[in-house]
Scaffold this active site. Structure first.
Site, short mmCIF file in Angstrom:
data_model
loop_
_atom_site.label_atom_id
_atom_site.label_comp_id
_atom_site.label_asym_id
_atom_site.label_seq_id
_atom_site.Cartn_x
_atom_site.Cartn_y
_atom_site.Cartn_z
CB SER A 132 -4.65 13.98 -1.45
OG SER A 132 -5.92 13.97 -2.06
CE1 TYR A 133 -4.87 10.09 5.31
CE2 TYR A 133 -6.62 11.67 5.66
CZ TYR A 133 -5.46 11.07 6.09
OH TYR A 133 -4.90 11.42 7.28
CD GLU A 136 -5.19 -5.98 -0.84
OE1 GLU A 136 -5.74 -6.47 0.17
OE2 GLU A 136 -4.80 -4.79 -0.88
CB CYS A 150 -10.61 -2.69 1.12
SG CYS A 150 -9.97 -2.00 -0.43
CD GLU A 183 -1.52 5.07 4.62
OE1 GLU A 183 -2.22 4.18 5.12
OE2 GLU A 183 -0.94 5.94 5.31
CG ASN A 207 -0.40 -0.13 2.53
OD1 ASN A 207 0.53 -0.90 2.75
ND2 ASN A 207 -0.95 0.62 3.48
#
Length: 160
Positions: free
Chosen positions: A67-68, A75, A112, A64, A62
């Site tokens: 700016s989310y 994945e 997710c 990050e 992942n």
């Protein structure tokens, strides 16, 4: 009106040592990818490893962003890279591991919703199931024989 019941079947391995060799190798790659995650906001590191039918193993972590919505899950990082570099290869299986700096992750952590949808696209495209193994940092490992098992109402090109 009638009731419709949908069931999902998972296999649970109590320890890492119970995994079949191919899955253990792939999960070890997911651990390595997890260690490369950039997660300064959530402190939740995820690694994914994908085995393609050509023998290639693709990893992703992942990434990050302040700016989310601009970040990307492990994945999707892995599967999109696989799709861009090996567009004709089929995804055979995926291993996912997640850990948190805030608390222990000892139970299986599945992909997710956004990642399930992305994986579904490849499973539908290749017309064969993708095995998915997922776990926390330690503890039990869950195995799903396909993404459709994790996301029974797939949104795909057939509805467009």
């Amino acid at each position: 009106m009638k009731e419709v019941k949908i069931e999902s079947t998972f296999y649970v391995f109590e320890t890492f040592d119970e995994l079949p060799n191919e899955a253990a190798v792939l999960m070890q790659k997911a651990f390595e990818a997890r260690d490369k995650a950039y997660a300064p906001y959530s402190n939740f590191n995820v690694g994914a490893a994908i085995l393609l039918d050509n023998g290639e193993i693709i990893i992703g972590s992942n990434q990050e962003n302040a700016s989310y919505p601009s970040g990307l899950c492990a994945e999707r990082t892995a599967i999109y890279y696989a799709g861009s570099q090996y567009p004709n290869a089929k995804v055979l299986r995926m291993a996912i591991s997640a850990t948190s700096k805030n608390k222990p992750t000892q139970s299986p952590i599945p992909p997710c919703g956004a990642c399930r949808q992305a994986i579904a696209e490849y499973e539908v495209k290749q017309e064969t199931p993708i095995e998915i193994y997922f776990m926390g940092e330690t503890g039990k490992i869950a195995k799903s024989m396909s993404l459709a098992n994790l996301l029974p109402f797939i949104f795909d090109k057939s509805v467009l």
